[in-house]
Design an enzyme around this catalytic site. Sequence first.
Site, PDB file in Angstrom:
ATOM      1  CG  ASP A 214      -4.089   3.712  -5.249  1.00 32.28           C
ATOM      2  OD1 ASP A 214      -4.376   3.418  -6.078  1.00 32.28           O
ATOM      3  OD2 ASP A 214      -3.607   2.608  -4.676  1.00 32.28           O
ATOM      4  CB  SER A 215      -9.000   6.511  -1.316  1.00 34.02           C
ATOM      5  OG  SER A 215      -8.026   8.296  -0.682  1.00 34.02           O
TER       6      SER A 215
END
Length: 310
Positions: A214-215
């Site tokens: 998610d990054s």
Amino acid sequence: MIFSRTTALFALASGVYAQSQYTSTGTAAVAKAAATALTLSPTSSVAGLTFDRFVQIWLENENYSAAIKNTNLAYLASLGITLTNYFAITHPSQPNYVAAVGGSTFGIADDNTHYISSSTKTIVDLLEDAGVSWSLYQEDMPYSGFEANYVNQKTGANDYMRKHNPLMSYNSVTSNTDRLAKSKNFTMFYEDLDNNKLPQWMFITPNMTNDGHDSSLATAGTWSRNFLTPLLSNESFNTDRTLIILTFDEGLTTGTNQVYAVLLGGAVSSAKVGTTDGTAYNHYSLLKTVETNWNLGSLGENDVDATAFF
Ligand SMILES: *[C@@H]1O[C@H](CO)[C@@H](O)[C@H](O)[C@H]1NC(C)=O
Ligand SMILES: *[C@@H]1O[C@H](CO)[C@@H](O)[C@H](O)[C@H]1NC(C)=O
Ligand SMILES: *[C@@H]1O[C@H](CO)[C@@H](O)[C@H](O)[C@H]1NC(C)=O
Ligand SMILES: *[C@@H]1O[C@H](CO)[C@@H](O)[C@H](O)[C@H]1NC(C)=O
């Protein structure tokens, strides 16, 4: 609902009881379970051929070509052996994790919740037969044995995902309380480290931020270096008999599925530090390496024809 009787009975009737006893995510239910859920930290000292401890750390979704250029991942590669011909098995994430412990994707081709028959063995059956201790360390799992997904309680961001826990899809694991008790969070990792109670086989999954999912690759690289640097000089974790692999579950879907994979730890001889190995490996090599090292036999799946690192 906190472990409601109705839920349990329904689950039992539908044959998925094993997968529904530790799924509540409400604050009270989590607090209660965290206080009572069984946690086990077995240790052992079964001598292996090449190493006595095997540590797998998985990051998420990046091509080899990009990952190897990341400053922190390149730095870590300089401390070990870079496997320059290492491939993931498939897309998306989940079947790669499943394959790495069972020797097959068992037909799983998505990230949905799957239940693999209790007659299907995994590497932990072989490890247990040989007396080799094991544990999973899953960052931000709210308590040992938890079987659902968990979000950051303040921000709602994804933290812990079942699909990134390699053993959670196997009924042979989730129907066994002692096995669930070895699926632990990072609080337990540091506690086990402190108490010198780390097992001989472990699989480490950072949370959805730290693993890059998610990054970004940059975040995953920074996390990896920060996580590993103190551990590499900590004898409770890394001795001259510790082998660590840092890799990715899969590449981007645009690529060939070649992923970054680096062998680290004291079991990498000083002559090999900073070298590359162009042998063709894939996630099934993780199984073959462990099976060869401790003379475990095989699962009779794709592990049989895989190539071990040593
Ligand atoms: C980690 O798991 C333990 C054991 O179940 C639990 O007591 C603890 O609260 C968990 N830590 C976090 C930060 O969730
Ligand atoms: C993931 O873990 C780090 C600490 O390692 C924490 O700072 C971060 O907030 C966590 N991510 C989420 C989404 O909670
Ligand atoms: C190893 O890590 C544990 C937990 O963080 C710490 O208590 C211990 O002091 C460390 N040992 C060394 C030699 O760094
Ligand atoms: C991923 O890597 C492959 C080579 O395996 C390359 O063809 C593809 O363009 C890369 N994708 C991105 C987005 O960089």
